[in-house]
Design a protein around this motif. Structure first.
Motif, short mmCIF file in Angstrom:
data_model
loop_
_atom_site.label_atom_id
_atom_site.label_comp_id
_atom_site.label_asym_id
_atom_site.label_seq_id
_atom_site.Cartn_x
_atom_site.Cartn_y
_atom_site.Cartn_z
N THR A 11 29.94 30.95 3.54
CA THR A 11 30.40 30.35 2.29
C THR A 11 30.24 28.83 2.35
O THR A 11 29.78 28.21 1.38
CB THR A 11 31.87 30.73 2.01
N PHE A 12 30.61 28.24 3.48
CA PHE A 12 30.46 26.81 3.65
C PHE A 12 28.99 26.40 3.53
O PHE A 12 28.65 25.43 2.84
CB PHE A 12 31.02 26.35 5.00
N LEU A 13 28.10 27.13 4.18
CA LEU A 13 26.68 26.82 4.13
C LEU A 13 26.17 26.90 2.69
O LEU A 13 25.44 26.01 2.24
CB LEU A 13 25.88 27.77 5.03
N MET A 14 26.56 27.92 1.97
CA MET A 14 26.12 28.06 0.58
C MET A 14 26.68 26.92 -0.28
O MET A 14 25.97 26.37 -1.13
CB MET A 14 26.54 29.41 0.02
N LYS A 36 33.49 23.97 11.11
CA LYS A 36 32.40 24.91 10.85
C LYS A 36 31.03 24.36 11.24
O LYS A 36 30.04 25.06 11.20
CB LYS A 36 32.42 25.32 9.37
N LEU A 37 30.98 23.09 11.60
CA LEU A 37 29.72 22.48 12.05
C LEU A 37 29.57 22.76 13.54
O LEU A 37 29.94 21.97 14.39
CB LEU A 37 29.73 20.97 11.78
N LEU A 41 26.80 27.99 13.01
CA LEU A 41 26.22 27.56 11.74
C LEU A 41 24.74 27.23 11.92
O LEU A 41 23.91 27.60 11.08
CB LEU A 41 26.98 26.35 11.18
N ALA A 42 24.41 26.57 13.00
CA ALA A 42 23.00 26.24 13.29
C ALA A 42 22.17 27.50 13.45
O ALA A 42 21.06 27.60 12.91
CB ALA A 42 22.92 25.37 14.54
N LEU A 43 22.71 28.49 14.14
CA LEU A 43 22.00 29.75 14.32
C LEU A 43 21.81 30.47 12.99
O LEU A 43 20.73 30.99 12.70
CB LEU A 43 22.77 30.64 15.31
#
Length: 69
Positions: A11-14, A36-37, A41-43
């Motif tokens: 959700t954060f990425l979106m 969340k960073l 998240l990178a993967l």
């Protein structure tokens, strides 16, 4: 619990990508979601990009935009 964390990261990425697309200020969003960073998240982003690049290569519409993937 791991699924809940993954859903929150997704959700954060979106939200982040949407803010970037809409030319909104992203620093408050990043600061509010520092936890969340992380490597997960990178993967997730790498997987998403590789799937998109793979799909892109299969279409002729974006042959120029996918060069280098």
């Amino acid at each position: 619990m791991p699924n809940e964390a993954a859903n929150q990261e997704q959700t954060f990425l979106m939200d982040l990508l949407k803010a970037i697309y809409q030319n909104q200020e992203i620093y408050p969003l990043l600061q509010h979601n520092l936890s969340k960073l992380n490597d997960n998240l990178a993967l997730m982003l790498r997987k998403w990009v590789s799937v998109d690049a793979s799909a892109c290569r299969q279409t002729s519409l974006c042959s120029r935009t996918c060069q280098g993937y």
